[in-house]
Design a protein around this motif. Sequence first.
Motif, PDB file in Angstrom:
ATOM      1  N   GLY A   1       0.313   2.575 -16.821  1.00  0.00           N
ATOM      2  CA  GLY A   1      -0.722   3.409 -16.217  1.00  0.00           C
ATOM      3  C   GLY A   1      -2.043   2.697 -15.994  1.00  0.00           C
ATOM      4  O   GLY A   1      -2.677   2.865 -14.952  1.00  0.00           O
ATOM      5  N   LEU A   2      -2.481   1.893 -16.961  1.00  0.00           N
ATOM      6  CA  LEU A   2      -3.755   1.176 -16.797  1.00  0.00           C
ATOM      7  C   LEU A   2      -3.684   0.148 -15.679  1.00  0.00           C
ATOM      8  O   LEU A   2      -4.645  -0.047 -14.929  1.00  0.00           O
ATOM      9  CB  LEU A   2      -4.157   0.504 -18.106  1.00  0.00           C
ATOM     10  N   ILE A   3      -2.545  -0.506 -15.554  1.00  0.00           N
ATOM     11  CA  ILE A   3      -2.372  -1.490 -14.473  1.00  0.00           C
ATOM     12  C   ILE A   3      -2.403  -0.778 -13.125  1.00  0.00           C
ATOM     13  O   ILE A   3      -3.072  -1.238 -12.184  1.00  0.00           O
ATOM     14  CB  ILE A   3      -1.060  -2.274 -14.657  1.00  0.00           C
ATOM     15  N   ILE A   4      -1.698   0.328 -13.026  1.00  0.00           N
ATOM     16  CA  ILE A   4      -1.677   1.108 -11.785  1.00  0.00           C
ATOM     17  C   ILE A   4      -3.084   1.593 -11.446  1.00  0.00           C
ATOM     18  O   ILE A   4      -3.532   1.507 -10.300  1.00  0.00           O
ATOM     19  CB  ILE A   4      -0.700   2.302 -11.906  1.00  0.00           C
ATOM     20  N   MET A   5      -3.811   2.076 -12.450  1.00  0.00           N
ATOM     21  CA  MET A   5      -5.178   2.543 -12.242  1.00  0.00           C
ATOM     22  C   MET A   5      -6.069   1.400 -11.731  1.00  0.00           C
ATOM     23  O   MET A   5      -6.879   1.584 -10.823  1.00  0.00           O
ATOM     24  CB  MET A   5      -5.743   3.108 -13.540  1.00  0.00           C
ATOM     25  N   HIS A   6      -5.891   0.220 -12.284  1.00  0.00           N
ATOM     26  CA  HIS A   6      -6.674  -0.934 -11.842  1.00  0.00           C
ATOM     27  C   HIS A   6      -6.322  -1.305 -10.399  1.00  0.00           C
ATOM     28  O   HIS A   6      -7.215  -1.606  -9.594  1.00  0.00           O
ATOM     29  CB  HIS A   6      -6.442  -2.110 -12.786  1.00  0.00           C
ATOM     30  N   CYS A   7      -5.048  -1.270 -10.047  1.00  0.00           N
ATOM     31  CA  CYS A   7      -4.633  -1.551  -8.665  1.00  0.00           C
ATOM     32  C   CYS A   7      -5.262  -0.560  -7.698  1.00  0.00           C
ATOM     33  O   CYS A   7      -5.777  -0.947  -6.641  1.00  0.00           O
ATOM     34  CB  CYS A   7      -3.115  -1.492  -8.546  1.00  0.00           C
ATOM     35  N   ARG A   8      -5.216   0.709  -8.055  1.00  0.00           N
ATOM     36  CA  ARG A   8      -5.820   1.737  -7.191  1.00  0.00           C
ATOM     37  C   ARG A   8      -7.320   1.512  -7.040  1.00  0.00           C
ATOM     38  O   ARG A   8      -7.882   1.676  -5.951  1.00  0.00           O
ATOM     39  CB  ARG A   8      -5.563   3.120  -7.774  1.00  0.00           C
ATOM     40  N   SER A   9      -7.973   1.125  -8.127  1.00  0.00           N
ATOM     41  CA  SER A   9      -9.412   0.870  -8.084  1.00  0.00           C
ATOM     42  C   SER A   9      -9.729  -0.297  -7.149  1.00  0.00           C
ATOM     43  O   SER A   9     -10.655  -0.220  -6.335  1.00  0.00           O
ATOM     44  CB  SER A   9      -9.922   0.576  -9.494  1.00  0.00           C
ATOM     45  N   LEU A  10      -8.967  -1.365  -7.249  1.00  0.00           N
ATOM     46  CA  LEU A  10      -9.166  -2.520  -6.361  1.00  0.00           C
ATOM     47  C   LEU A  10      -8.914  -2.150  -4.910  1.00  0.00           C
ATOM     48  O   LEU A  10      -9.621  -2.606  -4.009  1.00  0.00           O
ATOM     49  CB  LEU A  10      -8.256  -3.672  -6.780  1.00  0.00           C
ATOM     50  N   MET A  11      -7.913  -1.315  -4.669  1.00  0.00           N
ATOM     51  CA  MET A  11      -7.613  -0.901  -3.295  1.00  0.00           C
ATOM     52  C   MET A  11      -8.739  -0.064  -2.711  1.00  0.00           C
ATOM     53  O   MET A  11      -9.029  -0.162  -1.522  1.00  0.00           O
ATOM     54  CB  MET A  11      -6.295  -0.129  -3.253  1.00  0.00           C
ATOM     55  N   ARG A  12      -9.387   0.758  -3.535  1.00  0.00           N
ATOM     56  CA  ARG A  12     -10.511   1.565  -3.038  1.00  0.00           C
ATOM     57  C   ARG A  12     -11.689   0.688  -2.639  1.00  0.00           C
ATOM     58  O   ARG A  12     -12.433   1.003  -1.719  1.00  0.00           O
ATOM     59  CB  ARG A  12     -10.946   2.586  -4.089  1.00  0.00           C
ATOM     60  N   GLU A  13     -11.881  -0.422  -3.356  1.00  0.00           N
ATOM     61  CA  GLU A  13     -12.995  -1.314  -3.067  1.00  0.00           C
ATOM     62  C   GLU A  13     -12.750  -2.162  -1.825  1.00  0.00           C
ATOM     63  O   GLU A  13     -13.698  -2.571  -1.158  1.00  0.00           O
ATOM     64  CB  GLU A  13     -13.251  -2.233  -4.262  1.00  0.00           C
ATOM     65  N   ALA A  14     -11.508  -2.453  -1.522  1.00  0.00           N
ATOM     66  CA  ALA A  14     -11.173  -3.288  -0.370  1.00  0.00           C
ATOM     67  C   ALA A  14     -11.145  -2.437   0.897  1.00  0.00           C
ATOM     68  O   ALA A  14     -10.826  -1.252   0.860  1.00  0.00           O
ATOM     69  CB  ALA A  14      -9.817  -3.952  -0.580  1.00  0.00           C
ATOM     70  N   THR A  15     -11.471  -3.062   1.991  1.00  0.00           N
ATOM     71  CA  THR A  15     -11.393  -2.361   3.267  1.00  0.00           C
ATOM     72  C   THR A  15     -10.029  -2.614   3.886  1.00  0.00           C
ATOM     73  O   THR A  15      -9.467  -3.711   3.776  1.00  0.00           O
ATOM     74  CB  THR A  15     -12.497  -2.843   4.226  1.00  0.00           C
ATOM     75  N   LEU A  16      -9.498  -1.606   4.512  1.00  0.00           N
ATOM     76  CA  LEU A  16      -8.205  -1.697   5.199  1.00  0.00           C
ATOM     77  C   LEU A  16      -7.097  -2.216   4.284  1.00  0.00           C
ATOM     78  O   LEU A  16      -6.332  -3.105   4.647  1.00  0.00           O
ATOM     79  CB  LEU A  16      -8.320  -2.586   6.442  1.00  0.00           C
ATOM     80  N   CYS A  17      -7.008  -1.670   3.118  1.00  0.00           N
ATOM     81  CA  CYS A  17      -5.993  -2.079   2.155  1.00  0.00           C
ATOM     82  C   CYS A  17      -4.945  -0.983   2.040  1.00  0.00           C
ATOM     83  O   CYS A  17      -5.290   0.192   1.901  1.00  0.00           O
ATOM     84  CB  CYS A  17      -6.632  -2.353   0.801  1.00  0.00           C
ATOM     85  N   SER A  18      -3.681  -1.378   2.106  1.00  0.00           N
ATOM     86  CA  SER A  18      -2.612  -0.397   1.948  1.00  0.00           C
ATOM     87  C   SER A  18      -1.413  -1.058   1.275  1.00  0.00           C
ATOM     88  O   SER A  18      -1.269  -2.280   1.285  1.00  0.00           O
ATOM     89  CB  SER A  18      -2.203   0.188   3.298  1.00  0.00           C
TER      90      SER A  18
ATOM     91  N   VAL B   1       5.743   1.199  -5.153  1.00  0.00           N
ATOM     92  CA  VAL B   1       4.949   1.666  -4.011  1.00  0.00           C
ATOM     93  C   VAL B   1       4.631   3.152  -4.173  1.00  0.00           C
ATOM     94  O   VAL B   1       3.479   3.571  -4.014  1.00  0.00           O
ATOM     95  CB  VAL B   1       5.688   1.415  -2.680  1.00  0.00           C
ATOM     96  N   ASP B   2       5.636   3.952  -4.509  1.00  0.00           N
ATOM     97  CA  ASP B   2       5.423   5.393  -4.659  1.00  0.00           C
ATOM     98  C   ASP B   2       4.397   5.688  -5.745  1.00  0.00           C
ATOM     99  O   ASP B   2       3.547   6.571  -5.588  1.00  0.00           O
ATOM    100  CB  ASP B   2       6.740   6.095  -4.983  1.00  0.00           C
ATOM    101  N   ILE B   3       4.443   4.964  -6.859  1.00  0.00           N
ATOM    102  CA  ILE B   3       3.504   5.209  -7.962  1.00  0.00           C
ATOM    103  C   ILE B   3       2.086   4.809  -7.575  1.00  0.00           C
ATOM    104  O   ILE B   3       1.132   5.525  -7.855  1.00  0.00           O
ATOM    105  CB  ILE B   3       3.958   4.464  -9.232  1.00  0.00           C
ATOM    106  N   VAL B   4       1.932   3.665  -6.919  1.00  0.00           N
ATOM    107  CA  VAL B   4       0.602   3.189  -6.540  1.00  0.00           C
ATOM    108  C   VAL B   4      -0.021   4.105  -5.488  1.00  0.00           C
ATOM    109  O   VAL B   4      -1.203   4.422  -5.563  1.00  0.00           O
ATOM    110  CB  VAL B   4       0.659   1.729  -6.039  1.00  0.00           C
ATOM    111  N   VAL B   5       0.769   4.553  -4.543  1.00  0.00           N
ATOM    112  CA  VAL B   5       0.254   5.392  -3.452  1.00  0.00           C
ATOM    113  C   VAL B   5      -0.048   6.812  -3.935  1.00  0.00           C
ATOM    114  O   VAL B   5      -0.984   7.444  -3.454  1.00  0.00           O
ATOM    115  CB  VAL B   5       1.261   5.406  -2.277  1.00  0.00           C
ATOM    116  N   ARG B   6       0.720   7.293  -4.902  1.00  0.00           N
ATOM    117  CA  ARG B   6       0.539   8.652  -5.424  1.00  0.00           C
ATOM    118  C   ARG B   6      -0.859   8.807  -6.025  1.00  0.00           C
ATOM    119  O   ARG B   6      -1.401   7.894  -6.615  1.00  0.00           O
ATOM    120  CB  ARG B   6       1.613   8.916  -6.479  1.00  0.00           C
ATOM    121  N   LYS B   7      -1.451   9.955  -5.853  1.00  0.00           N
ATOM    122  CA  LYS B   7      -2.817  10.195  -6.318  1.00  0.00           C
ATOM    123  C   LYS B   7      -2.878  10.695  -7.763  1.00  0.00           C
ATOM    124  O   LYS B   7      -3.918  10.659  -8.383  1.00  0.00           O
ATOM    125  CB  LYS B   7      -3.515  11.221  -5.414  1.00  0.00           C
ATOM    126  N   SER B   8      -1.771  11.141  -8.303  1.00  0.00           N
ATOM    127  CA  SER B   8      -1.792  11.715  -9.648  1.00  0.00           C
ATOM    128  C   SER B   8      -1.899  10.628 -10.711  1.00  0.00           C
ATOM    129  O   SER B   8      -1.607   9.462 -10.476  1.00  0.00           O
ATOM    130  CB  SER B   8      -0.538  12.555  -9.884  1.00  0.00           C
TER     131      SER B   8
END
Length: 76
Positions: free
Chosen positions: A24-41, A10-17
């Motif tokens: 890292g690539l998996i985390i980056m992909h998760c963050r990208s999917l979360m940006r595309e979804a509405t109300l995702c946390s 959770v800490d890694i996915v939520v962190r912006k760095s």
Amino acid sequence: MFELDAKVVVDIVVRKSADFSKFGLIIMHCRSLMREATLCSVVFAKRQANKVAHYLARVSRFHKNPCNWFKPPVSI
């Protein structure tokens, strides 16, 4: 909302760095999917507080095909 019982994840996915680990690539992909979804946390939930989800995750390992439960299984 995604509840995870792994605080480190959770800490890694939520962190912006940037994440330069082997995941890292998996985390980056998760963050990208979360940006595309509405109300995702992503939030941390202790395993003890979410026993049903923990039980379903354990039971799902024994199913060959994906399962969708719209009602809790009778064993819960």
